[in-house]
Design a protein around this motif. Structure first.
Motif, short mmCIF file in Angstrom:
data_model
loop_
_atom_site.label_atom_id
_atom_site.label_comp_id
_atom_site.label_asym_id
_atom_site.label_seq_id
_atom_site.Cartn_x
_atom_site.Cartn_y
_atom_site.Cartn_z
N ILE A 46 -0.34 0.06 2.02
CA ILE A 46 0.43 -0.86 2.44
C ILE A 46 -0.09 -1.36 3.92
O ILE A 46 0.05 -2.73 4.26
N TRP A 47 -0.47 -0.41 4.58
CA TRP A 47 -0.56 -0.56 6.03
C TRP A 47 -2.00 -0.93 6.33
O TRP A 47 -2.34 -0.89 7.57
N GLY A 48 -2.83 -1.01 5.31
CA GLY A 48 -4.26 -1.17 5.61
C GLY A 48 -4.82 -2.50 6.15
O GLY A 48 -3.88 -3.55 5.97
N GLY A 49 -6.06 -2.64 6.35
CA GLY A 49 -6.65 -3.89 6.61
C GLY A 49 -8.02 -3.96 6.05
O GLY A 49 -8.66 -3.70 5.39
N TYR B 103 10.59 7.84 7.42
CA TYR B 103 11.11 6.42 7.69
C TYR B 103 10.00 5.51 7.49
O TYR B 103 8.85 5.88 7.80
N ASP B 104 10.19 4.29 6.86
CA ASP B 104 9.21 3.44 6.64
C ASP B 104 9.58 1.99 6.74
O ASP B 104 9.25 1.12 6.01
N TYR B 105 10.17 1.79 7.88
CA TYR B 105 10.74 0.62 8.41
C TYR B 105 11.30 -0.60 7.32
O TYR B 105 11.07 -1.77 7.53
N GLN C 290 9.48 -3.09 -4.61
CA GLN C 290 10.09 -1.74 -4.49
C GLN C 290 9.89 -1.14 -2.96
O GLN C 290 9.17 -0.95 -2.33
N VAL C 291 11.19 -0.60 -2.36
CA VAL C 291 11.43 0.32 -1.50
C VAL C 291 10.64 1.68 -1.86
O VAL C 291 10.68 2.21 -2.61
N ARG C 292 9.63 2.13 -0.72
CA ARG C 292 8.80 3.25 -0.87
C ARG C 292 9.76 4.32 -0.84
O ARG C 292 10.86 4.33 0.07
#
Length: 317
Positions: free
Chosen positions: A17-20, A195-197, A205-207
């Motif tokens: 989810i945070w990749g690029g 915590y995942d912001y 869906q919230v992780r």
């Protein structure tokens, strides 16, 4: 028959989810704009690399470990001990913590714990990361987590390219936006999110968080690990020793010209993070470039590296 040559591996890529897309700089072809992890040297069930060429072409590293222990000096473990990754934190990673061996083996189906280290390949200006916390007791940690007092709880440190951090199990941590990192870790895929912001995944869906386990395994109070790199020179090589500890040792080799080395370890893991060159062994010459990852097996003796290159080297202790 066994090899006295480097064992080159095909990297595996993981969407996050945070990749690029920053991993493209390593000559990789990516099939997504959200690639967060390159699993470079892995024999974990969640992703094992295959041999790219040579005597063992097409075999998985897991298979090599099981069937050809002579390549690894008969290292005393039923599991390949380490896992090397490159991480592209295009966005902030979740705040997380990893268990130690004892906790993981009891609670995660025999998985290893996860002590790791990071070499900062690149990062944006004024980048930082989360490393540790300010809670003085488990009660205070729980209170601050429940109240969402993240600025009070989380310890942030400034980072720059070339920095190295040792992150033992039990350390709350997170890479932050705009960071590219070479990670060496125990062979584990167990992470407890704190915590995942409040992010949601591609399905809206919230992780999941893992607060009970996270608080159980977190080291309280935080214990900062000081790293004092030791630099030595040999001919055209600069060798930086970052860490020698219970699970692994990690070094950087910078070579500008030609230098000879001796494979005096059971085996070594090599990740080329810059440049290119030639590695010469008794079996012949092998070219390498930025983005290559290979294992120097136990049978290798003296070898020579020629070129202009930077490599991260690790081996299990």
């Amino acid at each position: 028959m066994t090899t006295k040559s480097p064992i080159f591996l095909k990297p595996l890529f993981k969407e996050r989810i945070w990749g690029g897309t920053s991993l493209k700089r390593f000559n990789y072809e990516l099939n997504s704009d959200n690639i967060g992890e390159c699993w470079a040297i892995s024999a974990h069930p969640n992703g094992t690399n295959k041999v790219k060429s040579g005597l063992y072409k097409g075999l998985s590293l897991s298979n090599l470990w099981d069937k050809h222990q002579e390549l690894f000096g008969f290292y005393p473990s039923d599991k390949f001990p380490l896992l090397t990754k490159i991480l592209d934190a295009s966005q902030d990673l979740s705040v997380q913590v990893h268990p130690d061996d004892q906790y993981a083996q009891q609670n995660e189906n025999g998985e290893l714990g996860k002590t790791e280290c990071w070499y900062i390949i690149d990062c944006k200006k004024d980048a930082e990361m989360i490393l540790g916390h300010y809670a003085s007791s488990k009660k205070q940690l729980l209170q601050w987590v429940e109240q969402g007092l993240w600025s009070d709880l989380l310890r942030k440190v400034k980072i720059k390219p070339g920095d190295f951090f040792y992150v033992p199990s039990g350390t709350i941590h997170a890479l932050c936006e705009g960071t590219l990192v070479l990670e060496t870790q125990q062979n584990s895929d167990t992470t407890y999110r704190v915590y995942d912001y409040d992010r949601v995944d591609q399905n809206g869906q919230v992780r999941d968080l893992h607060l009970d386990k996270a608080i159980e395994v977190t080291t309280i109070p935080h214990q900062d690990e000081s790293i004092d790199p030791v630099i030595s020179k040999q001919k055209d090589a600069t060798i930086t020793k970052f860490v020698e500890e219970k699970y692994f040792s990690a070094f950087k080799w910078q070579i500008n010209g030609e230098s000879q080395f001796n494979q005096d370890k059971k085996f070594q893991l090599v990740s080329v993070i810059e440049g290119e060159g030639i590695l010469e062994t008794l079996d012949g010459e092998f070219t390498f470039q930025k983005g290559d990852h290979f294992i120097l097996p136990y049978q290798m003796s003296d070898f020579t590296i020629r070129g202009n290159t930077e490599m991260i080297i690790s081996f299990p202790n």
